[in-house]
Motif scaffolding. Structure first.
Motif, mmCIF file in Angstrom:
data_model
loop_
_atom_site.group_PDB
_atom_site.id
_atom_site.type_symbol
_atom_site.label_atom_id
_atom_site.label_comp_id
_atom_site.label_asym_id
_atom_site.label_seq_id
_atom_site.Cartn_x
_atom_site.Cartn_y
_atom_site.Cartn_z
ATOM 1 N N PRO A 105 -41.522 28.079 24.919
ATOM 2 C CA PRO A 105 -42.434 27.904 25.955
ATOM 3 C C PRO A 105 -41.474 27.629 27.176
ATOM 4 N N VAL A 106 -42.028 28.496 28.315
ATOM 5 C CA VAL A 106 -41.248 28.197 29.395
ATOM 6 C C VAL A 106 -42.017 27.787 30.751
ATOM 7 N N ALA A 107 -41.550 27.060 31.481
ATOM 8 C CA ALA A 107 -42.323 26.263 32.324
ATOM 9 C C ALA A 107 -42.707 27.340 33.556
ATOM 10 N N VAL A 108 -43.692 27.662 34.041
ATOM 11 C CA VAL A 108 -43.963 28.343 34.926
ATOM 12 C C VAL A 108 -44.793 27.717 36.170
ATOM 13 N N VAL B 186 -51.586 23.149 37.242
ATOM 14 C CA VAL B 186 -51.563 22.241 36.035
ATOM 15 C C VAL B 186 -50.458 22.417 35.527
ATOM 16 N N PRO B 187 -49.915 21.319 34.564
ATOM 17 C CA PRO B 187 -48.790 21.820 33.500
ATOM 18 C C PRO B 187 -48.993 23.060 32.869
ATOM 19 N N ALA B 188 -47.972 24.070 32.911
ATOM 20 C CA ALA B 188 -48.195 25.649 32.490
ATOM 21 C C ALA B 188 -47.056 26.037 31.979
ATOM 22 N N PHE B 189 -47.207 26.863 30.911
ATOM 23 C CA PHE B 189 -46.211 27.607 30.202
ATOM 24 C C PHE B 189 -46.344 28.928 30.033
ATOM 25 N N GLY B 190 -45.428 29.809 30.106
ATOM 26 C CA GLY B 190 -45.371 31.237 29.567
ATOM 27 C C GLY B 190 -44.614 31.278 28.313
ATOM 28 N N CYS C 200 -41.888 32.715 40.103
ATOM 29 C CA CYS C 200 -41.031 31.416 40.202
ATOM 30 C C CYS C 200 -39.805 31.825 39.198
ATOM 31 N N GLU C 201 -38.767 30.974 39.418
ATOM 32 C CA GLU C 201 -37.640 31.171 38.532
ATOM 33 C C GLU C 201 -38.116 31.463 37.071
ATOM 34 N N GLY C 202 -39.027 30.498 36.562
ATOM 35 C CA GLY C 202 -39.269 30.448 35.226
ATOM 36 C C GLY C 202 -39.910 31.646 34.661
ATOM 37 N N SER D 3 -51.071 28.278 26.746
ATOM 38 C CA SER D 3 -50.299 28.267 27.915
ATOM 39 C C SER D 3 -50.646 27.064 29.026
ATOM 40 N N HIS D 4 -51.947 26.738 29.132
ATOM 41 C CA HIS D 4 -52.281 25.481 29.834
ATOM 42 C C HIS D 4 -53.777 25.096 29.295
ATOM 43 N N LEU D 5 -54.297 24.390 30.162
ATOM 44 C CA LEU D 5 -55.464 23.767 29.656
ATOM 45 C C LEU D 5 -56.753 23.655 30.328
ATOM 46 N N HIS D 6 -56.604 24.824 31.124
ATOM 47 C CA HIS D 6 -58.010 25.440 31.799
ATOM 48 C C HIS D 6 -58.742 25.955 30.742
#
Length: 271
Positions: free
Chosen positions: A148-151, A155-159, A185-187, A63-66
């Motif tokens: 993938p849906v941007a949320v 940081v750049p993240a996706f659901g 958010c809408e995403g 989903s993201h890079l944390h």
């Protein structure tokens, strides 16, 4: 399609669970089981081995890079590269392995190299086929489709929206929506639209964390997402060890009338 919660602790491993890691599996028409991980956070590689041999994974979706969502990919790389069973017992020659597809945001390959500490000229690509998400563009892994849906996160993240065959009727398609880390958010509403199960983070608490925005959902906001999206079931996850799950559940029930629960390590959900 079935979901196994490998790790669900928010932000760092807790006393009873590793950080975020969710195993999604489905059988194709030939009976072959396909296995995808949604995230592989800190501490998750250990309990993952209770559920399958990590070599049998077909893909990892980040989903993201944390670190609490990707750190144990370093251990998975070591497992794949150096496991003694990957060498021929007589010749000692290691057969050329198929690389594991790893999907993630822009910069995933570099982030993994930094986390692993690669030497100059060294690459993880002999084991990991790192690919970058294209928002809204699905990726097929056997009978599973990952979109993938941007949320909303710092940081750049996706659901990740996962569709696949229902466990009780393979002719029917079911949807699991996984928020990753996000604020409202809408995403995230688009991600969860008509989902059979919304697996939503709820790391923040109403009243306690109101001064911080753009990072995490609360139980109340997760419930509102489920309501706005028409999700049929809400499962809360990513609660840090200092949170009380009952508080998150009460918040969610104030904004969502459908079935809601909090996940725990080892939980299996059949869709």
């Amino acid at each position: 399609m079935r979901l196994t919660v490998v790790g669900c602790s928010g932000s760092f491993p807790g006393p009873d669970a590793a950080a975020s890691c969710y195993l999604v599996q489905a059988d194709d028409v030939a009976g072959r089981t396909w296995s995808v991980l949604l995230d592989l956070g800190s501490g998750a590689l250990g309990p993952l081995q209770r559920h399958l041999d990590p070599s049998d994974l077909d893909a990892v979706a980040l989903s993201h890079l944390h670190p609490d969502h990707m750190a144990d990919l370093c251990g998975l790389y070591v497992y794949r590269k150096y496991h003694p069973d990957r060498h021929h017992p007589v010749s000692g020659v290691r057969p050329e392995p198929s690389r594991l597809a790893v999907h993630g945001p822009v910069g995933t390959e570099r982030r993994l190299e930094q986390a692993y500490g690669t030497e100059p000229g060294e690459s993880l690509q002999d084991q990991l086929d790192v690919r970058e998400w294209v928002p809204g563009t699905p990726v097929d892994v056997g009978p599973l489709r990952l979109t993938p849906v941007a949320v909303r996160h710092p940081v750049p993240a996706f659901g990740v929206r996962v569709s696949g065959p229902a466990e009780d009727d393979p002719a029917r398609t079911v949807v699991l929506a996984y928020t990753g880390d996000t604020d409202a958010c809408e995403g995230v509403v688009a991600l969860a639209a008509d989902a059979d199960v919304l697996l939503s983070e709820a790391a923040f608490v109403e009243g306690r964390d109101d001064a911080v925005s753009g990072i995490h959902l609360t139980g109340r906001r997760a419930g509102q997402v489920a309501t706005d999206a028409g999700a049929r079931r809400l499962l809360l996850t990513h609660l840090p060890s200092w949170n009380d799950a009952d508080v998150a559940l009460a918040e969610a029930r104030g904004t969502y009338a459908g079935p809601v629960g909090a996940v725990h390590a080892g939980l299996v959900v059949r869709l």
